[in-house]
Design a protein around this motif. Structure first.
Motif, PDB file in Angstrom:
ATOM      1  N   VAL A 336       0.818  -1.221   0.000  1.00 52.28           N
ATOM      2  CA  VAL A 336       0.000   0.000   0.000  1.00 52.28           C
ATOM      3  C   VAL A 336       0.851   1.271   0.000  1.00 52.28           C
ATOM      4  O   VAL A 336       0.313   2.370   0.147  1.00 52.28           O
ATOM      5  CB  VAL A 336      -0.950   0.023   1.226  1.00 52.28           C
ATOM      6  CG1 VAL A 336      -1.943  -1.121   1.146  1.00 52.28           C
ATOM      7  CG2 VAL A 336      -0.165  -0.034   2.536  1.00 52.28           C
ATOM      8  N   ARG A 337       2.148   1.126  -0.192  1.00 53.65           N
ATOM      9  CA  ARG A 337       3.028   2.294  -0.082  1.00 53.65           C
ATOM     10  C   ARG A 337       2.889   3.232  -1.278  1.00 53.65           C
ATOM     11  O   ARG A 337       2.989   4.455  -1.132  1.00 53.65           O
ATOM     12  CB  ARG A 337       4.474   1.813   0.075  1.00 53.65           C
ATOM     13  CG  ARG A 337       5.476   2.952   0.291  1.00 53.65           C
ATOM     14  CD  ARG A 337       6.846   2.429   0.676  1.00 53.65           C
ATOM     15  NE  ARG A 337       6.877   1.957   2.046  1.00 53.65           N
ATOM     16  CZ  ARG A 337       7.113   0.700   2.414  1.00 53.65           C
ATOM     17  NH1 ARG A 337       7.303  -0.220   1.486  1.00 53.65           N
ATOM     18  NH2 ARG A 337       7.131   0.352   3.681  1.00 53.65           N
ATOM     19  N   THR A 338       2.665   2.697  -2.476  1.00 53.22           N
ATOM     20  CA  THR A 338       2.575   3.515  -3.685  1.00 53.22           C
ATOM     21  C   THR A 338       1.126   3.561  -4.179  1.00 53.22           C
ATOM     22  O   THR A 338       0.334   2.654  -3.887  1.00 53.22           O
ATOM     23  CB  THR A 338       3.488   2.956  -4.789  1.00 53.22           C
ATOM     24  OG1 THR A 338       3.127   1.592  -5.044  1.00 53.22           O
ATOM     25  CG2 THR A 338       4.944   3.018  -4.364  1.00 53.22           C
ATOM     26  N   PRO A 339       0.736   4.571  -4.951  1.00 53.13           N
ATOM     27  CA  PRO A 339      -0.686   4.774  -5.308  1.00 53.13           C
ATOM     28  C   PRO A 339      -1.326   3.603  -6.047  1.00 53.13           C
ATOM     29  O   PRO A 339      -2.406   3.139  -5.669  1.00 53.13           O
ATOM     30  CB  PRO A 339      -0.644   6.034  -6.183  1.00 53.13           C
ATOM     31  CG  PRO A 339       0.591   6.746  -5.768  1.00 53.13           C
ATOM     32  CD  PRO A 339       1.576   5.696  -5.399  1.00 53.13           C
ATOM     33  N   GLN A 340      -0.684   3.113  -7.118  1.00 57.09           N
ATOM     34  CA  GLN A 340      -1.281   2.025  -7.896  1.00 57.09           C
ATOM     35  C   GLN A 340      -1.350   0.728  -7.089  1.00 57.09           C
ATOM     36  O   GLN A 340      -2.363   0.004  -7.133  1.00 57.09           O
ATOM     37  CB  GLN A 340      -0.466   1.787  -9.180  1.00 57.09           C
ATOM     38  CG  GLN A 340      -0.374   2.982 -10.100  1.00 57.09           C
ATOM     39  CD  GLN A 340      -1.721   3.298 -10.751  1.00 57.09           C
ATOM     40  OE1 GLN A 340      -2.644   2.487 -10.725  1.00 57.09           O
ATOM     41  NE2 GLN A 340      -1.849   4.486 -11.315  1.00 57.09           N
ATOM     42  N   MET A 341      -0.301   0.437  -6.352  1.00 55.30           N
ATOM     43  CA  MET A 341      -0.292  -0.772  -5.515  1.00 55.30           C
ATOM     44  C   MET A 341      -1.381  -0.684  -4.452  1.00 55.30           C
ATOM     45  O   MET A 341      -2.063  -1.675  -4.157  1.00 55.30           O
ATOM     46  CB  MET A 341       1.079  -0.938  -4.847  1.00 55.30           C
ATOM     47  CG  MET A 341       2.186  -1.364  -5.787  1.00 55.30           C
ATOM     48  SD  MET A 341       2.150  -3.142  -6.137  1.00 55.30           S
ATOM     49  CE  MET A 341       2.689  -3.808  -4.562  1.00 55.30           C
ATOM     50  N   ARG A 342      -1.549   0.497  -3.871  1.00 57.78           N
ATOM     51  CA  ARG A 342      -2.568   0.677  -2.836  1.00 57.78           C
ATOM     52  C   ARG A 342      -3.969   0.484  -3.412  1.00 57.78           C
ATOM     53  O   ARG A 342      -4.804  -0.213  -2.833  1.00 57.78           O
ATOM     54  CB  ARG A 342      -2.430   2.067  -2.216  1.00 57.78           C
ATOM     55  CG  ARG A 342      -3.431   2.358  -1.125  1.00 57.78           C
ATOM     56  CD  ARG A 342      -3.031   3.566  -0.308  1.00 57.78           C
ATOM     57  NE  ARG A 342      -2.815   4.742  -1.130  1.00 57.78           N
ATOM     58  CZ  ARG A 342      -1.624   5.303  -1.339  1.00 57.78           C
ATOM     59  NH1 ARG A 342      -0.547   4.773  -0.805  1.00 57.78           N
ATOM     60  NH2 ARG A 342      -1.512   6.397  -2.083  1.00 57.78           N
ATOM     61  N   ARG A 343      -4.224   1.087  -4.571  1.00 55.31           N
ATOM     62  CA  ARG A 343      -5.530   0.931  -5.212  1.00 55.31           C
ATOM     63  C   ARG A 343      -5.805  -0.536  -5.552  1.00 55.31           C
ATOM     64  O   ARG A 343      -6.884  -1.075  -5.252  1.00 55.31           O
ATOM     65  CB  ARG A 343      -5.572   1.767  -6.488  1.00 55.31           C
ATOM     66  CG  ARG A 343      -6.876   1.669  -7.269  1.00 55.31           C
ATOM     67  CD  ARG A 343      -6.699   2.146  -8.693  1.00 55.31           C
ATOM     68  NE  ARG A 343      -5.716   1.325  -9.407  1.00 55.31           N
ATOM     69  CZ  ARG A 343      -5.232   1.620 -10.612  1.00 55.31           C
ATOM     70  NH1 ARG A 343      -5.628   2.723 -11.219  1.00 55.31           N
ATOM     71  NH2 ARG A 343      -4.351   0.823 -11.195  1.00 55.31           N
ATOM     72  N   ASN A 344      -4.826  -1.179  -6.162  1.00 62.74           N
ATOM     73  CA  ASN A 344      -5.001  -2.585  -6.541  1.00 62.74           C
ATOM     74  C   ASN A 344      -5.273  -3.463  -5.324  1.00 62.74           C
ATOM     75  O   ASN A 344      -6.150  -4.335  -5.343  1.00 62.74           O
ATOM     76  CB  ASN A 344      -3.761  -3.089  -7.270  1.00 62.74           C
ATOM     77  CG  ASN A 344      -3.527  -2.384  -8.593  1.00 62.74           C
ATOM     78  OD1 ASN A 344      -4.404  -1.678  -9.094  1.00 62.74           O
ATOM     79  ND2 ASN A 344      -2.342  -2.553  -9.154  1.00 62.74           N
ATOM     80  N   THR A 345      -4.500  -3.252  -4.259  1.00 62.92           N
ATOM     81  CA  THR A 345      -4.621  -4.092  -3.068  1.00 62.92           C
ATOM     82  C   THR A 345      -5.999  -3.962  -2.435  1.00 62.92           C
ATOM     83  O   THR A 345      -6.645  -4.970  -2.106  1.00 62.92           O
ATOM     84  CB  THR A 345      -3.537  -3.724  -2.037  1.00 62.92           C
ATOM     85  OG1 THR A 345      -2.243  -3.993  -2.601  1.00 62.92           O
ATOM     86  CG2 THR A 345      -3.705  -4.521  -0.757  1.00 62.92           C
TER      87      THR A 345
END
Length: 530
Positions: A336-345
């Motif tokens: 969840v540290r970066t925007p795209q990873m956070r959204r995907n997670t």
């Protein structure tokens, strides 16, 4: 230096080697799904049973009665004289006189007097016509103890949840194949202990551990398969779930042929020991080896893959590049540290939760109609097969996101329509509800594939395991949500299911499309997906 995907394309993206590994590891789906759904047969209704009145056992032994004769002499006649007496969860508060005549033991009681006899709650003196047919009769999970059967399934799901965290983390740190093999060993050992558990407490402890290791076999096996094929062949992530469905279809046959719950438990547990033979035929994931700076081992495996596929790697390949990303032990913050990873997670976690909740809720709803347990269960599994076929036909043509969204939307509409269909056309309600189950099954299977494609190699196993843990949470909540809301209004759960699926269908449209795109190797690769 070539990239891993370039080397894989030259070695063969889905050749003879990958097909062999796929077929072998896919067998895990059969044993895992059998464990997942085993409570239906391990905890099936015990048939006829009654609460034994004090003194009846001694009298039965002295008179040489069969169980049927004991019931006819000591329970049924008294039930005729007391209409509120059921004989199952309560008993007459009397004690049999063991000195009475075996031919006429009821001379002490008549219909006039039995109606005035006090009743007592039965605690642990039940008699079953089939005492070892299920854990229900083995551990007296009846009457006031019936909730313990639900507890056994909740404990199994808690094991799945624990395994997703612990073994998902371990597979990213210590390797896919090592954790896979240890998990297979754990499932086999714990499953065998469950079959011979001396009491219900031991049963629960090792059922929890079997669930934990079972989740390890399924999730790690899935990642092993998806990491050794090319981006155009990742449809195997859908096909492998057909083996899960195959396990659902086979399970009622096993239960029909094996009369005792211990036999069923051993039948679904012992095959896991055979998977230990994979040590000699299934290699470590070369993608994972590269992330751990073990390029020489990865290249050796790639040359072996090429050899089995009838290909030949260029001799100048001395090293494979994958990323310059610093390898560290994965944690939730990495997701969840970066925007795209956070959204995907966050979207994937919700999708897992929704799919599991609706899937199990619809399965249990169909089971309410009764009928032949073995046949109904077989049909419910067979319904899932078209889901995988529909995905295979569409997903490489139109992508992941649209089928993912549409399956949730169709499930939402089906649940909503079912809720308001009149009761006098039950066949139509069942048909539409089945359409809802088929649709949510498609969503359930697509989320596996999408989840593995939206995380970098260094976080893939941990990310899949963490997000899928919400599936286990949904599985724990589903029965309580279904039956509690149904007590208010029978169709209320379907309304909730409809809302959850509709929201999920809209959210997954925000995920990036991964059709034909190489698996991301770094977090930066994920951030560049659109």
């Amino acid at each position: 230096m070539p990239s891993f995907d370039e080397v894989l394309k030259e070695a063969g993206e889905f050749g003879r080697f990958q097909k062999r590994v796929f077929f072998l590891v896919s067998q895990t789906g059969i044993t895992f799904s059998s464990l997942f759904a085993s409570v239906v047969f391990l905890g099936r209704a015990p048939g006829n049973f009654w609460c034994r009145i004090p003194g009846a056992a001694e009298l039965s032994e002295r008179c040489g009665w069969t169980l049927e004769e004991e019931r006819n002499f000591t329970v049924l006649p008294l039930q005729l004289g007391n209409e509120s007496f059921s004989g199952e969860c309560e008993r007459l508060d009397v004690t049999w006189n063991t000195s009475v005549s075996c031919s006429s033991p009821l001379s002490r009681y008549g219909n006039l007097s039995t109606g005035n006899l006090p009743l007592a709650i039965c605690h642990d003196n039940w008699v079953y016509e089939q005492p070892h047919s299920s854990i229900t009769s083995e551990y007296n999970l009846v009457c006031d103890n019936a909730w313990m059967l639900d507890l056994s399934q909740a404990i199994l799901n808690l094991g799945f949840l624990t395994g997703a965290f612990i073994l998902g983390y371990a597979a990213d740190r210590y390797g896919r194949i090592l954790i896979y093999l240890l998990s297979c060993l754990g499932v086999g050992i714990c499953g065998t202990i469950v079959a011979f558990a001396p009491n219900f407490t031991v049963f629960l402890i090792f059922r929890f551990l079997q669930g934990m290791f079972g989740k390890g076999t399924w999730m790690t096996g899935y990642v092993i398969v998806t990491e050794i094929v090319g981006s155009d062949q990742r449809i195997v992530g859908i096909v492998i779930q057909m083996f899960f469905t195959l396990g659902i279809i086979i399970l009622p046959g096993i239960a029909y042929l094996i009369p005792t719950w211990q036999g069923i438990q051993l039948a679904i547990s012992l095959p896991n020991f055979l998977f230990l033979l994979y040590y000699w035929v299934v290699p470590e994931s070369p993608r994972w080896l590269l992330t751990r700076k073990k390029g020489e081992k990865a290249l050796k495996i790639m040359r072996n893959i090429a050899k089995h596929n009838g290909k030949f790697l260029s001799p100048h390949y001395s090293e494979i590049t994958i990323s310059n990303e610093q390898v560290s032990n994965p944690s939730f913050l990495d997701l969840v540290r970066t925007p795209q990873m956070r959204r995907n997670t966050l979207i994937l976690m919700y999708a897992w939760f929704t799919s599991a909740l609706i899937y199990q809720g619809l399965v249990m709803r169909l089971g309410i109609i009764g009928g032949n347990l073995y046949l109904d269960f077989f049909i419910s599994g067979a319904v899932e097969l078209p889901a995988a076929l529909l995905i295979i036909v569409t997903i490489d043509r139109i992508g992941r996101c649209l089928p993912f969204a549409m399956s949730n939307i169709v499930a939402s509409i089906a649940c909503l329509i079912t809720a308001f269909l009149p009761e006098d056309i039950p066949w139509l309600k069942t048909t539409v509800a089945t359409l809802g189950r088929l649709s949510i099954t498609i969503a359930f299977e697509v989320v596996y594939l999408v989840n593995s494609e939206l995380y970098p190699t260094t976080l893939r196993n941990f990310g899949v395991s963490l997000c899928s843990s919400l599936c286990d949470l949904g599985g724990i909540i589903a029965p309580f949500l279904l039956f509690r809301l149904a007590a208010i209004w029978l169709e209320l759960p379907l309304i909730i299911f409809s809302i959850l699926a509709a929201v999920c269908g809209l959210l997954v449209l925000l995920l990036p499309e991964t059709k034909g795109i190489p698996l991301p190797e770094t977090v930066e690769d994920v951030e560049q997906l659109t």
